[in-house]
Design an enzyme around this catalytic site. Sequence first.
Site, PDB file in Angstrom:
ATOM      1  N   TRP A 247      -7.104   1.142   2.483  1.00  0.00           N
ATOM      2  CA  TRP A 247      -6.038   2.114   2.176  1.00  0.00           C
ATOM      3  C   TRP A 247      -5.092   1.584   1.120  1.00  0.00           C
ATOM      4  CZ3 TRP A 247      -0.817   2.336   4.932  1.00  0.00           C
ATOM      5  CH2 TRP A 247      -0.401   1.058   5.300  1.00  0.00           C
ATOM      6  N   ASP A 248      -5.142   0.260   0.893  1.00  0.00           N
ATOM      7  CA  ASP A 248      -4.311  -0.354  -0.140  1.00  0.00           C
ATOM      8  C   ASP A 248      -4.363   0.455  -1.430  1.00  0.00           C
ATOM      9  OD1 ASP A 248      -5.128  -2.159   1.872  1.00  0.00           O
ATOM     10  OD2 ASP A 248      -4.701  -3.901   0.613  1.00  0.00           O
TER      11      ASP A 248
ATOM     12  N   GLU B 254      -0.760  -3.401  12.350  1.00  0.00           N
ATOM     13  CA  GLU B 254      -1.927  -3.882  13.089  1.00  0.00           C
ATOM     14  C   GLU B 254      -1.562  -4.783  14.266  1.00  0.00           C
ATOM     15  OE1 GLU B 254      -4.354  -5.561   9.996  1.00  0.00           O
ATOM     16  OE2 GLU B 254      -5.221  -3.605   9.490  1.00  0.00           O
TER      17      GLU B 254
ATOM     18  N   LYS C  80       3.485  -6.255  12.364  1.00  0.00           N
ATOM     19  CA  LYS C  80       2.912  -7.038  11.280  1.00  0.00           C
ATOM     20  C   LYS C  80       3.470  -6.547   9.953  1.00  0.00           C
ATOM     21  CE  LYS C  80      -1.707  -8.334   9.521  1.00  0.00           C
ATOM     22  NZ  LYS C  80      -3.117  -7.872   9.517  1.00  0.00           N
ATOM     23  N   GLN C  81       3.727  -5.256   9.884  1.00  0.00           N
ATOM     24  CA  GLN C  81       4.101  -4.657   8.606  1.00  0.00           C
ATOM     25  C   GLN C  81       4.818  -3.338   8.846  1.00  0.00           C
ATOM     26  OE1 GLN C  81      -0.329  -4.124   8.898  1.00  0.00           O
ATOM     27  NE2 GLN C  81       0.120  -3.377   6.852  1.00  0.00           N
TER      28      GLN C  81
END
Lengths: 1016, 1016
Positions: free
Chosen positions: B383-384, B512, B624-625
């Site tokens: 998806w980046d 994640e 995580k993000q």
Amino acid sequence: MKMKPYEHPPALYPYREWSLGEDTYEEEYNQRSESVFALGNGYIGMRGNFEEGYHGTAGTTVAGNYLNGFYDSEPIVYPEGAYGLPAVNQSMLNVTDARVIGLEIEGHAFRLDSGKVHSCRRWLDMQTGLLHREVEWESPAGQRVKLAIRRMVCLRHKHLAAIDYAVTALNFAGTLQFVSALDGEIRRSGASSDPRLGSGGAEPSLLLEDSGYDEAAGMLWMRQRTRHTRFALLTAASHRLQAASGRETEQQLEGREVERQLEGQHISVSHAAGMQCGETVILTKYITYHTSKDYPEEELRERSASVLEMAEGCGFNGLADEQRTYLDRFWAHTDVEIKGDPALQQGIRFNLFQLLQSTGRDGVTNIAAKGLTGEGYEGHYFWDTEMYMLPFFTYTQPETARKLLEFRYATLDKAREQAGLLSQKGALYPWRTIDGSENSAYFPAGTAQAHINADIAYGIKQYVQATGDVEFLVSRGAEILFETSRFWADLGYFNPARGGAFCINGITGPDEYTAIVNNNAYTNLMVQDQLNYAYETSLLLEREYPSDYERLRQGIGLTDGEAELWKEAADRMFIPFDEELGIYAQDDTFLSKQKWDFEHTPADKYPLLLHFHPLVIYRHQVLKQADLVMAMFLLGDKFRLVDKIRNYQYYEPLTTHDSSLSPCIHSIISAEIGDLAAAYRYFDRTVRMDLDDINRNAKDGLHMAAMAGSWMSIVNGFGGLRQTHGMLCFDPALPEQWQSFRFKVTARGQLLDVWIGSEAAVYTLLEGTGLQIRHRGQPVLLHPQQPVSLPLARQLEAVIFDLDGVITDTAGLHYQAWQALAGELGIPFSRAVNERLKGVSRMDALDVILEGSPLRLTDTERLALADKKDAGYRQLLEQLTPAELLPGIPELLDSLAQQGIACGLASASLNAPLILQRLGIGRRFQAIADPAALQKGKPDAEIFLTAAELLGVPPQGCIGIEAAAAGIASIKAAGMLAVGIGRREQLAAADLLLPSTAELTAEKLLELFGGKGRRT
Amino acid sequence: MKMKPYEHPPALYPYREWSLGEDTYEEEYNQRSESVFALGNGYIGMRGNFEEGYHGTAGTTVAGNYLNGFYDSEPIVYPEGAYGLPAVNQSMLNVTDARVIGLEIEGHAFRLDSGKVHSCRRWLDMQTGLLHREVEWESPAGQRVKLAIRRMVCLRHKHLAAIDYAVTALNFAGTLQFVSALDGEIRRSGASSDPRLGSGGAEPSLLLEDSGYDEAAGMLWMRQRTRHTRFALLTAASHRLQAASGRETEQQLEGREVERQLEGQHISVSHAAGMQCGETVILTKYITYHTSKDYPEEELRERSASVLEMAEGCGFNGLADEQRTYLDRFWAHTDVEIKGDPALQQGIRFNLFQLLQSTGRDGVTNIAAKGLTGEGYEGHYFWDTEMYMLPFFTYTQPETARKLLEFRYATLDKAREQAGLLSQKGALYPWRTIDGSENSAYFPAGTAQAHINADIAYGIKQYVQATGDVEFLVSRGAEILFETSRFWADLGYFNPARGGAFCINGITGPDEYTAIVNNNAYTNLMVQDQLNYAYETSLLLEREYPSDYERLRQGIGLTDGEAELWKEAADRMFIPFDEELGIYAQDDTFLSKQKWDFEHTPADKYPLLLHFHPLVIYRHQVLKQADLVMAMFLLGDKFRLVDKIRNYQYYEPLTTHDSSLSPCIHSIISAEIGDLAAAYRYFDRTVRMDLDDINRNAKDGLHMAAMAGSWMSIVNGFGGLRQTHGMLCFDPALPEQWQSFRFKVTARGQLLDVWIGSEAAVYTLLEGTGLQIRHRGQPVLLHPQQPVSLPLARQLEAVIFDLDGVITDTAGLHYQAWQALAGELGIPFSRAVNERLKGVSRMDALDVILEGSPLRLTDTERLALADKKDAGYRQLLEQLTPAELLPGIPELLDSLAQQGIACGLASASLNAPLILQRLGIGRRFQAIADPAALQKGKPDAEIFLTAAELLGVPPQGCIGIEAAAAGIASIKAAGMLAVGIGRREQLAAADLLLPSTAELTAEKLLELFGGKGRRT
């Protein structure tokens, strides 16, 4: 999923009470039969392969020889790894095949696929513990022989197996040659996408080190070493060749010639015998396995020789006598008898026999999921042990039960390591293991199933309470309990978002179709039980065994307050409950998911795990196996009967039973809630799971947990056994398919025989000094050898009435009260409006009335009006008199009172007590269910069950009387007989329908009760 | 996790505006430098390895040559498999190394580890696209040479790279020998437990088929085939040897001798040159790769020869000129200029340059997570692309953006298959892929991240709206949108348990550290956006492109009502919101978990995924993000400012940024909510992630998404760019560390230059016919080449008052009202009791008063009493007059009105409107925040932000005035300047403190505003 009635396939093995056999050989079922005819003694396991090898279709055989707990470890390569996952996988090894005996008749090798097979039978005798094979075979050249082969894995001797191979020359004289081998070339099954099998390895795990023929001991031997674990294995065999007549056959020199095929890891010895026509020659082969897991490596050769020497001294028949004696004692303590159902009789005995064969009894091995019968699940031990197999052993062979628990103690250090790996204190037992370390490579349905900690604790509690073996608790059990309780105390927490309740997040419950959830109800309930027991154990030790306690505290660094914290966590445990559905939620989010679309799932898509992506399964309300339902069995006293019924009715249709561990639990709960037909169906499916190959994978090994589960279905299900603090309580029931059944349990060293017939249960204390038990809640004291017979037929103990339409009619009073209110407000009111008020809540009824008004009222004002109507209604009630009783009711109440039959009321009216009082019959009712305290109203069973509970009468002893369809449904859901007052079109579900209360008499109720044959 | 201020390590590469280089060679950083000095053209990628090979410590180099999208597939072996998991893993191959050039000087091989290195420099020039190396080296025998090596991967020519290798003999005359090779022996990195790397394979993936030297073409070549995918690869090279003087060096016969080392997959050609002292000789090597993925196999040789011939025709310098021209145009459209911060200036240019180098532009390849710079994540596309890289291309090189989206169209069939595998309709794009099939072997943080569907839809929407490329939407985008929307409509459902809201269960959001949840807020919001867009697109097509629409409907079987269902699902989408915290919940259960114990997590335990079991991570509130925070950026108009602040303040401390994709998003949101210091810190961490090796894994390849994220931090963060329906809206701010910054965006074909200084923003339309934009919400029309300068300094636009203690004092009236009620009830009441009522709710206050009474009241009665007190209080309020205004207030209000500064009220009192009216100042206030409509009261920022919102003034243009500490906190949280009325000990946080309202003047407020330099 509604389970379809299970149809037994045509019997592959004819139903015989004490044996399992086949009269012809069918290659199609070869691999299943290899599992079914497996022999074992808890250490050595041998699949039912032929001595001469297999010559059928490739891929339809697994030549299997296993040693419990003997494994190799291979590195696990994760396609996408993560911290803390197991680095190696232990796999029970398929070891050197020592059963190999080739037979040549004048140069023609005996094979089922050549020459001509005139007859071919084999059977496993569960009383003698021998596997028999009889073949009449004609060689391509016309020589005809009869083979009679007996095989045994000695239950008395851990390291010993034996084969007795008799050949009769039927129509010729000539020379036979036996080529007996040790075959170390193991063919491993390849990788499979079926997660229930192992992932398979590419390289051989057993490496040959040396082999030879020891002339002095007459011993053929082979020494191998496991590739990674570096364990040594010594396989050895010796032989005795003799004529049936007793005359020793002259052993020709070349018969002793040892052929070694080193590369092939194959070593053999040949024996030749000259035969007369009609003569019988017998080769007896003794086989032994020893490994460096048990003994110093340098002793293996000598120990093998010594075991073989002992065996030769006994001879095959001597060993067979020992085997029989061993089994006599086994059956004396374990046999289950089912009269009137030979298929199930055979099934249950087979299951118990295989359990015996597969169970490690040395305290360092355990019971693999497939026992010693195949390679499914790689020989790993699971929670299956404590939750399924342990109860059987606890109640029939407590010494073996203790050994199984000692295994957990022996591996406690590894469980401590595993907890550390998960950043937790205490100990976490592995989901699957051989040596105690975690072997689960898919943690969502593996390591996440931390409930195994509580399962082990439960097993300890049951074992200690049933056996009275407090010594185990003090010396080992307490340490396990404390360390695993520490784990829970650290894992869970008092969650402010849940009012400070103790929550356990990020775990998976027994049902593997739902993974990594918060507050799995099964887990939280079991942890609660464990924490209470750990706390009680700490008090016990402190009080009774202070020095042991002090030593333990020192040893594990137990600090002040830890045990109290366990107690607090138990007291404040969060148990997810859905108020709207009135059921326990499997976990925090289960009930918010979509239900599985069973309607559009064809039969060939089961088990779901082989046909749907895990995400698809996880997204739905669908169960692989009993989860909350299992907790209802294990922790029955935590649930009211109504909860059990309601929960079961919710979860049962969602359960696929894709796990073989599931049907037995459903059988037990079905029996408990009075659905004997369902209990029988589930039992049927469990007890012959492998014999009928219901899950289509018996070829990979037998389902040990299901086998033990079938014992639980008998004892805990139909026998109704529950145990608390060592007291055995029975609530037995006989399925209508059977004439009787019988089982035995041992408690505190006393052996009890329980026989259930159609009329009575008979309890006989076979061994012991005297035992207090309970039968249907009533205490019974048993004396040795004095059978006590107790009737099973139910008496009508109570009648539970609805109020409106059955005892009196209050509809008119409500009408008057609403009418008065409407009049006061100047709102028109009519019968038509009144009709709309029926079955409607008070506030909603008010809104209906206010529809006709321009008034715009605040909530406070509306509440006041409703209160006003109530007050008016109550005033009207005050004017009620006994004259308002419906016809026949006074006489019925009198008659019931005379016969000592209790009366209860199950009415949704909050004013019921007042009404009964004004009607003058308040004292006739011993119990009135309070509708305000219910979770769910009719048609839910709760109100009738509550009334029965208050009366102390089981639903099977009750009749309910109702005038409305919802009420009839409620009575039926409660498991009671239902009498309907009214018209058939509304009340068709009633067991007895009467047009009016005038027809209602005690005689009719008693007749209904008797007529239904309430013998449960 | 509070991010510590990031300290740049000592600069490994000196800060230079347009290049990246080192003046000495340090082996310690070799592998990182190999990544950093990588060259690429979107197809060929070459790590910065040396031509002569690596002679340093083993394991600190990866000689890497990659071709975008060229992969092999190896079977994935799952230790415990499941249905539907990917069966094979695609891995971008490290291909034959064609850069190898060995140099021998009179028989001495040039190596950095032998002889003597007098100097050693290399640098990557981002304007010319050349990698330079200059070495002065002395052989063990004392011959001294100067090497000047230039390397280029041609941006204009997909299949071409070139090396220009010049050697000058400094102190000797003699013979040089160049040994130029193709080295097909690939050393693969081994298995790793780091999930961010591949699992590694054991066998070589490229198998040699043939190799040779083509005399006619002067071409060295090698043909290989991938083991599993069976793709053919042809690697070829040609050479030109010449003297710098221009004289062709005599090529000796033996210089053409071809050495083949077949087993080693190594083939080389030698060239020798006689040198005068001081003379310079240059070997130019042209390299080309062609594969059967692009062309018929039989054409590969010929195509290679033709590319090499073209290259030789241009010569190295000719190619370099093309390269420069290409890059001039690139920078003209993309350059970002940061004045005053050379480290960040270098970082941002490096990032954009590497993005250019790594991006596939042919519609069948894409951008790997590590681009073409290393083997981390195995060359997979994530998806980046859509969420991080695509915006950069959409706004700077829309033609490349379209190619990236065409990749998704090209792989739509595979996405359809994947949806089918998951039992869903429509299409589900793979979480990681090369050829379009799913490659994620850990589905909880892989396939479960279905949000990639919505991410792609978002990318399409942004692209189409920004570029106006409706043709793409009609010809390709719509089909993607419709099929992925179908997936959502089938996956989610209208959940009765949530009032029929559309719920999406069993998925994983961007974060994640939480896996497989229900209703991830990011996902549901993004799906809502996608479904709305799909519906609108269906309307657009139906209206404007009816025949295309009909063809598409036929093609994918779109039925009536499907699009309407998408709309309905969007309208009824469930978005989890926690009322108590007043924030969006990351998912259904996130907020019920324990928060991660950051305090006891030492720095060396990050990233958590390498130090904690996934279960431990999943059990906690830890990110995580950016997850919800990312949605706040992407879908900014779905959130009020107060929500953004509150959500950010909740989630920011829980975010580890263990993913490199995270800091840039936090930078953007920090900038939006006015925290420029945090925005700068996060940007700093993103923009030099690889140059400073912040995540300590630059060696495995560069972090492409973070690089693109640094562009977003500039343009969307500091530049404040948001786009809706093609309209560019800017809200720029300059970090105090910088003098100015500048960037360029292209929209609808027009090229815009944006310059932000300390005083003004200057917008210049460089190309195009005229563009309407917005600056801080105000429309601005730009004409070509006519810069528009707009001031950045903020004016004081509004003052927002609290009521009590600032405008008037109502405490006395409350006292009177309670006193009256108490008197009426006969309960004693005192000032002491009154003190206990402050800050207490109405009903709680009543309970305090009733403490002194024997009365036992129903809820209805208590409510009536509270109403009575209110009525009394309101009666007292009616008696208020302007005389009750606190001193100075009338003058202040007059003065503010005269200067056009708006007034707002932020009071918790429900009676505020009445009070203002009675005080005679009702018309002075343009906005009164309604406290009844708030989610959270003070000290939350909501009430002040609501008042500002009602006034239409951003918080940066407001001053708030308060008399209580909670109020000051509320003002500060809202990002406004705070004036406190009262004592320092209570109101220390105020920006200006005054002892009484008498001191409060408009002048002081304006002075405060100016003094703070509100230049944002």
